[in-house]
Design a protein around this motif. Sequence first.
Motif, PDB file in Angstrom:
ATOM      1  N   LYS A 132       0.846  -1.180   0.000  1.00 23.24           N
ATOM      2  CA  LYS A 132       0.000   0.000   0.000  1.00 23.24           C
ATOM      3  C   LYS A 132       0.889   1.241   0.000  1.00 23.24           C
ATOM      4  O   LYS A 132       2.087   1.153   0.327  1.00 23.24           O
ATOM      5  CB  LYS A 132      -0.942  -0.004   1.198  1.00 23.24           C
ATOM      6  CG  LYS A 132      -0.243  -0.085   2.548  1.00 23.24           C
ATOM      7  CD  LYS A 132      -1.252  -0.233   3.661  1.00 23.24           C
ATOM      8  CE  LYS A 132      -0.567  -0.339   5.024  1.00 23.24           C
ATOM      9  NZ  LYS A 132       0.266  -1.532   5.121  1.00 23.24           N
ATOM     10  N   PRO A 133       0.364   2.392  -0.364  1.00 19.39           N
ATOM     11  CA  PRO A 133       1.182   3.613  -0.369  1.00 19.39           C
ATOM     12  C   PRO A 133       1.839   3.846   0.985  1.00 19.39           C
ATOM     13  O   PRO A 133       1.208   3.734   2.034  1.00 19.39           O
ATOM     14  CB  PRO A 133       0.154   4.711  -0.690  1.00 19.39           C
ATOM     15  CG  PRO A 133      -0.885   4.016  -1.503  1.00 19.39           C
ATOM     16  CD  PRO A 133      -0.989   2.642  -0.908  1.00 19.39           C
ATOM     17  N   GLY A 134       3.140   4.149   0.927  1.00 22.74           N
ATOM     18  CA  GLY A 134       3.909   4.357   2.147  1.00 22.74           C
ATOM     19  C   GLY A 134       4.713   3.158   2.572  1.00 22.74           C
ATOM     20  O   GLY A 134       5.595   3.275   3.427  1.00 22.74           O
ATOM     21  N   ASP A 135       4.438   1.987   1.988  1.00 26.07           N
ATOM     22  CA  ASP A 135       5.188   0.776   2.356  1.00 26.07           C
ATOM     23  C   ASP A 135       6.581   0.788   1.743  1.00 26.07           C
ATOM     24  O   ASP A 135       6.778   1.215   0.603  1.00 26.07           O
ATOM     25  CB  ASP A 135       4.448  -0.479   1.897  1.00 26.07           C
ATOM     26  CG  ASP A 135       3.308  -0.855   2.825  1.00 26.07           C
ATOM     27  OD1 ASP A 135       3.125  -0.147   3.831  1.00 26.07           O
ATOM     28  OD2 ASP A 135       2.618  -1.849   2.548  1.00 26.07           O
ATOM     29  N   THR A 136       7.530   0.285   2.510  1.00 26.24           N
ATOM     30  CA  THR A 136       8.883   0.089   1.998  1.00 26.24           C
ATOM     31  C   THR A 136       8.923  -1.179   1.155  1.00 26.24           C
ATOM     32  O   THR A 136       8.370  -2.210   1.543  1.00 26.24           O
ATOM     33  CB  THR A 136       9.887  -0.040   3.154  1.00 26.24           C
ATOM     34  OG1 THR A 136       9.853   1.152   3.922  1.00 26.24           O
ATOM     35  CG2 THR A 136      11.305  -0.270   2.630  1.00 26.24           C
ATOM     36  N   VAL A 137       9.586  -1.113   0.008  1.00 27.13           N
ATOM     37  CA  VAL A 137       9.705  -2.279  -0.868  1.00 27.13           C
ATOM     38  C   VAL A 137      11.157  -2.474  -1.253  1.00 27.13           C
ATOM     39  O   VAL A 137      11.909  -1.507  -1.407  1.00 27.13           O
ATOM     40  CB  VAL A 137       8.833  -2.142  -2.136  1.00 27.13           C
ATOM     41  CG1 VAL A 137       7.369  -2.099  -1.776  1.00 27.13           C
ATOM     42  CG2 VAL A 137       9.207  -0.920  -2.948  1.00 27.13           C
ATOM     43  N   ALA A 138      11.528  -3.727  -1.419  1.00 24.05           N
ATOM     44  CA  ALA A 138      12.867  -4.054  -1.906  1.00 24.05           C
ATOM     45  C   ALA A 138      12.820  -4.254  -3.412  1.00 24.05           C
ATOM     46  O   ALA A 138      11.763  -4.536  -3.982  1.00 24.05           O
ATOM     47  CB  ALA A 138      13.371  -5.324  -1.221  1.00 24.05           C
ATOM     48  N   GLN A 139      13.943  -4.104  -4.064  1.00 19.60           N
ATOM     49  CA  GLN A 139      13.983  -4.339  -5.505  1.00 19.60           C
ATOM     50  C   GLN A 139      13.608  -5.785  -5.799  1.00 19.60           C
ATOM     51  O   GLN A 139      14.042  -6.706  -5.113  1.00 19.60           O
ATOM     52  CB  GLN A 139      15.368  -4.030  -6.070  1.00 19.60           C
ATOM     53  CG  GLN A 139      15.429  -4.127  -7.589  1.00 19.60           C
ATOM     54  CD  GLN A 139      16.722  -3.577  -8.155  1.00 19.60           C
ATOM     55  OE1 GLN A 139      17.548  -3.059  -7.420  1.00 19.60           O
ATOM     56  NE2 GLN A 139      16.901  -3.675  -9.450  1.00 19.60           N
ATOM     57  N   ASP A 140      12.737  -5.960  -6.810  1.00 21.75           N
ATOM     58  CA  ASP A 140      12.241  -7.274  -7.257  1.00 21.75           C
ATOM     59  C   ASP A 140      11.238  -7.900  -6.283  1.00 21.75           C
ATOM     60  O   ASP A 140      10.781  -9.017  -6.519  1.00 21.75           O
ATOM     61  CB  ASP A 140      13.393  -8.267  -7.504  1.00 21.75           C
ATOM     62  CG  ASP A 140      14.290  -7.830  -8.651  1.00 21.75           C
ATOM     63  OD1 ASP A 140      13.767  -7.192  -9.584  1.00 21.75           O
ATOM     64  OD2 ASP A 140      15.497  -8.104  -8.611  1.00 21.75           O
ATOM     65  N   GLU A 141      10.865  -7.189  -5.221  1.00 20.31           N
ATOM     66  CA  GLU A 141       9.803  -7.696  -4.350  1.00 20.31           C
ATOM     67  C   GLU A 141       8.462  -7.559  -5.078  1.00 20.31           C
ATOM     68  O   GLU A 141       8.210  -6.576  -5.764  1.00 20.31           O
ATOM     69  CB  GLU A 141       9.776  -6.918  -3.043  1.00 20.31           C
ATOM     70  CG  GLU A 141       8.782  -7.469  -2.020  1.00 20.31           C
ATOM     71  CD  GLU A 141       8.843  -6.731  -0.700  1.00 20.31           C
ATOM     72  OE1 GLU A 141       8.124  -7.129   0.219  1.00 20.31           O
ATOM     73  OE2 GLU A 141       9.612  -5.748  -0.598  1.00 20.31           O
ATOM     74  N   MET A 142       7.577  -8.554  -4.920  1.00 18.42           N
ATOM     75  CA  MET A 142       6.317  -8.542  -5.651  1.00 18.42           C
ATOM     76  C   MET A 142       5.402  -7.448  -5.126  1.00 18.42           C
ATOM     77  O   MET A 142       5.089  -7.393  -3.942  1.00 18.42           O
ATOM     78  CB  MET A 142       5.625  -9.905  -5.565  1.00 18.42           C
ATOM     79  CG  MET A 142       4.395 -10.021  -6.438  1.00 18.42           C
ATOM     80  SD  MET A 142       3.802 -11.709  -6.624  1.00 18.42           S
ATOM     81  CE  MET A 142       3.305 -12.066  -4.945  1.00 18.42           C
ATOM     82  N   LEU A 143       4.948  -6.584  -6.041  1.00 20.71           N
ATOM     83  CA  LEU A 143       4.052  -5.491  -5.682  1.00 20.71           C
ATOM     84  C   LEU A 143       2.593  -5.872  -5.870  1.00 20.71           C
ATOM     85  O   LEU A 143       1.758  -5.599  -5.020  1.00 20.71           O
ATOM     86  CB  LEU A 143       4.366  -4.253  -6.534  1.00 20.71           C
ATOM     87  CG  LEU A 143       5.750  -3.629  -6.355  1.00 20.71           C
ATOM     88  CD1 LEU A 143       5.895  -2.439  -7.284  1.00 20.71           C
ATOM     89  CD2 LEU A 143       5.961  -3.203  -4.911  1.00 20.71           C
TER      90      LEU A 143
END
Length: 512
Positions: A132-143
Amino acid sequence: MATEVRVPTLGESVSEATVATWFKKVGDAVAQDEMLCELETDKVTVEVPAPAAGTLTEIVAAEGETVGVDALLAQIGEGAGKPAEPAAEKAPAKTEDTGAAAGSNEAKMVDVMVPALGESVSEATVATWFKKPGDTVAQDEMLCELETDKVSVEVPSPAAGVLGEIIAKEGDTVPAGAKLAVLQAGAAGAVAAPSQDASSSPKSSAPGNDAPAGTQSKSVEDAPAAKKAMAEAGLSRDQVQGSGRDGRVMKEDVLKAMNAPKAAPAAASAPRAAVPADDASREERVKMTRLRQTIARRLKEAQNTAAMLTTYNEVDMSAIMALRSEYKDVFEKKHKTKLGFMSFFVKACCHALKEVPDVNAEIDGTDVIYKNYVHMGVAVGTPSGLVVPVVRDADRMSFAEIEKKIAELGARGRDGKLSMAEMQGGSFTISNGGVYGSLMSSPILNPPQSGILGMHKIQERPMVVNGQIVIRPMMYLALSYDHRIVDGKGAVTFLVRVKEALEDPRRLLMDL
């Protein structure tokens, strides 16, 4: 100087098409080779790219209009057009950069786009967002996950950072190349709504157990493939133990629950005229997935289009079972794959198709296309529905090559990893209902193919052999075929040749 956009060549026997969708409007800037619109014919869907960069100045053929080959669709003029997308790409993320001081001075905005969907697939439905907006994501992590008519497509994060804005919501239909979301690359930490996550640290900093108990947080979404599998199997959420992060249910968890004694088959839904109020309160209405809708449409098209007929025979499996029992250990040791029954059936069908090429042909208008190759479709049941991956040039492959390919395609099909290319171009299909216990059935054609062989359960039955009653492992075979192109004689001959090859596998070696 204006550049004309015209209808491309549609195919050998196709002379007109309908304008289905315009992805650009007058005044929009377009890049060379960017998709402008989509045309539909009675055979295929055709994408029309921009022949040059510029501004779309005029749309000549509106949506819904029927156009002929080389008809004028639109005009592209010189100029930059609307600069909406470039501006969004280069805008610095000053407003939400308060938590990024430790990582970088400025967060760069990165667009999350719909990936390539396949040769004949132009749009998809947004099934589930995992962030969701504001979440931290890593590269190649499934969105998020997208659903098409054939497969589910996972969309990974193009960079590490914070998810800024979700543009395409769940349930929205998006074309290939459309923008799904905007990511603040390089931004650190999800400062927005941290209390909703079970852990405040990114996924990469918690490699151990994220959810100490078997409970699932309200904000955690189960994997889309798991949701589909639960719907197909008639399982409720509380019947499946999640093994993913924060208790998220994965597809493997559903498969385990399906194999448990308590697993119940999915209830078939059928339209009814009137339902009592008491019954209606105990029912659940679930929208069909795009894959299930496509399966339903194509099966009905096969019944409406083809003059479908089924012929039956039975085969004594004694010889193959004895051969397999004798050589399976040596075969597995040498080829690193198990020796099953499917390679024998594929080989037997390839052998029979050479003698009866009509079964391997297809009708195109008033023409018959004979194929001097065998691309064997092998029907695979998955939690999402039936898919038919194709073993290409099966007639040129060895037993070991066939077994390896079928095992690979079957695993990819069950995991939802098959590409469009792997499910296109089949010339004949084998469907094995016997693995589910089916004793006899009439398979439905897989258009535009003209034949499909149905395998069934091996069951011991008393048979008369040389005047003696003996017990033999027997299997019913069913060949459904298109009677417009395959005569009854050809269909029976094909099935008899398959029977002969299976009852005496030496005939395959001798090409008899």
